[in-house]
Design an enzyme around this catalytic site. Structure first.
Site, PDB file in Angstrom:
ATOM      1  N   SER A  44       0.823  -1.209   0.000  1.00  0.00           N
ATOM      2  CA  SER A  44       0.000   0.000   0.000  1.00  0.00           C
ATOM      3  C   SER A  44       0.860   1.263   0.000  1.00  0.00           C
ATOM      4  CB  SER A  44      -0.909   0.012   1.231  1.00  0.00           C
ATOM      5  OG  SER A  44      -1.794  -1.074   1.194  1.00  0.00           O
TER       6      SER A  44
HETATM    7  N1  SAH Z   1      -1.626  -4.623   3.850  1.00  0.00           N
HETATM    8  C1  SAH Z   1      -0.720  -4.700   2.724  1.00  0.00           C
HETATM    9  C2  SAH Z   1      -1.432  -4.580   1.401  1.00  0.00           C
HETATM   10  C3  SAH Z   1      -2.288  -5.735   1.145  1.00  0.00           C
HETATM   11  S1  SAH Z   1      -2.792  -5.937  -0.522  1.00  0.00           S
HETATM   12  C4  SAH Z   1       0.347  -3.625   2.832  1.00  0.00           C
HETATM   13  O1  SAH Z   1       0.549  -3.080   3.903  1.00  0.00           O
HETATM   14  O2  SAH Z   1       1.060  -3.352   1.878  1.00  0.00           O
HETATM   15  C5  SAH Z   1      -4.252  -6.883  -0.201  1.00  0.00           C
HETATM   16  C6  SAH Z   1      -4.044  -8.258   0.350  1.00  0.00           C
HETATM   17  O3  SAH Z   1      -5.348  -8.787   0.604  1.00  0.00           O
HETATM   18  C7  SAH Z   1      -3.393  -9.233  -0.610  1.00  0.00           C
HETATM   19  O4  SAH Z   1      -2.283  -9.827   0.002  1.00  0.00           O
HETATM   20  C8  SAH Z   1      -4.482 -10.244  -0.918  1.00  0.00           C
HETATM   21  O5  SAH Z   1      -4.002 -11.557  -1.110  1.00  0.00           O
HETATM   22  C9  SAH Z   1      -5.343 -10.167   0.321  1.00  0.00           C
HETATM   23  N2  SAH Z   1      -6.726 -10.616   0.141  1.00  0.00           N
HETATM   24  C10 SAH Z   1      -7.535 -10.444  -0.918  1.00  0.00           C
HETATM   25  N3  SAH Z   1      -8.740 -11.011  -0.701  1.00  0.00           N
HETATM   26  C11 SAH Z   1      -8.687 -11.544   0.547  1.00  0.00           C
HETATM   27  C12 SAH Z   1      -9.616 -12.266   1.346  1.00  0.00           C
HETATM   28  N4  SAH Z   1     -10.855 -12.548   0.931  1.00  0.00           N
HETATM   29  N5  SAH Z   1      -9.216 -12.662   2.569  1.00  0.00           N
HETATM   30  C13 SAH Z   1      -7.970 -12.401   3.031  1.00  0.00           C
HETATM   31  N6  SAH Z   1      -7.052 -11.711   2.327  1.00  0.00           N
HETATM   32  C14 SAH Z   1      -7.402 -11.293   1.088  1.00  0.00           C
END
Ligand code: SAH
Length: 218
Positions: free
Chosen positions: A69
């Site tokens: 992010s």
């Molecule tokens: N928090 C991270 C960014 C995460 S990107 C940061 O600090 O950079 C979003 C994440 O959500 C991805 O790793 C993806 O695999 C996960 N994700 C997507 N759908 C999901 C679900 N239904 N349950 C759990 N994780 C999920």
């Protein structure tokens, strides 16, 4: 003077200070959050090839179609979450590379984090341990379900965009607790804050954002 890439170069204090200043200019006020942005080594959360861009205020690819992010959004979500309570128990959905987790961890007592990609979760767990972050419990699974076992939570933070409000997350929110979640379709997502008041859920818009989708099902 031009710094070396390692020393006073791309990951230096000056580079990080520049990022912090930028976030302050954009309205981030919490000293605790700004200190965390300064001290978490974001270059260790991205591929080496992208390390030189780690302190730009931008999202970056981290493989498996996922992203790290944007620092401003991490700061904004963390600030909004912590404005509501004396940080105790937080549920995080979408662990990813763990950058948001690392920024938040020292500011709360315990984080429970859920990630659907097991491989990513295992790598992230090791990365955060290497950074001496121990107050995090990890679960591979579907974030739409939350993590009922340890609920209710004082705060819930979702770092992927849901197509609609996940009911089970609302149910796992403690009285007075707050949920920070991007909601909407790609291209038109709204960062939403929900506060669980005794008589009703209050819903506030924090502005447009762009996240990968919170995937439905397995
Ligand atoms: N928090 C991270 C960014 C995460 S990107 C940061 O600090 O950079 C979003 C994440 O959500 C991805 O790793 C993806 O695999 C996960 N994700 C997507 N759908 C999901 C679900 N239904 N349950 C759990 N994780 C999920």
């Amino acid at each position: 003077m031009i710094g070396s890439r390692q020393g006073i170069g791309m990951t230096s204090a000056r580079t990080r200070d520049r990022l912090v200043k930028r976030l302050m200019d954009q309205g981030i006020r919490s000293e605790a959050v700004l200190n965390q942005i300064r001290s978490v080594p974001r270059h260790l959360f991205v591929d080496e090839a992208l390390a030189s861009r780690a302190y730009e205020d931008t999202a970056l690819p981290i493989g498996l179609g996922q992203t790290i992010s944007q620092p401003f959004i991490v700061a904004r979500m963390t600030e909004a979450l912590l404005a509501g309570f004396e940080g105790e128990k937080v549920l995080e959905i979408g662990t990813g590379c763990g950058y948001q987790t690392a920024v938040l961890a020292p500011l709360v007592k315990q984080i429970y984090t859920v990630e659907r990609l097991r491989e990513l979760m295992v790598k992230t767990r090791q990365r955060l341990r290497d950074l001496d972050i121990y107050n995090v419990q990890y679960r591979p699974g579907d974030g739409w379900e939350g993590w009922p076992k340890y609920g209710p939570y004082d705060g819930i933070i979702v770092t992927a965009a849901a197509s609609s409000m996940p009911k089970k997350l609302l149910q796992q929110l403690a009285p007075g607790g707050r949920l920070i979640i991007p909601i909407g379709q790609p291209g038109q997502q709204d960062l939403t804050m929900v506060v669980n008041h005794p008589d009703a859920y209050e819903q506030v818009s924090l502005g447009p954002v762009s996240f990968v989708p919170l995937v439905q099902g397995k």
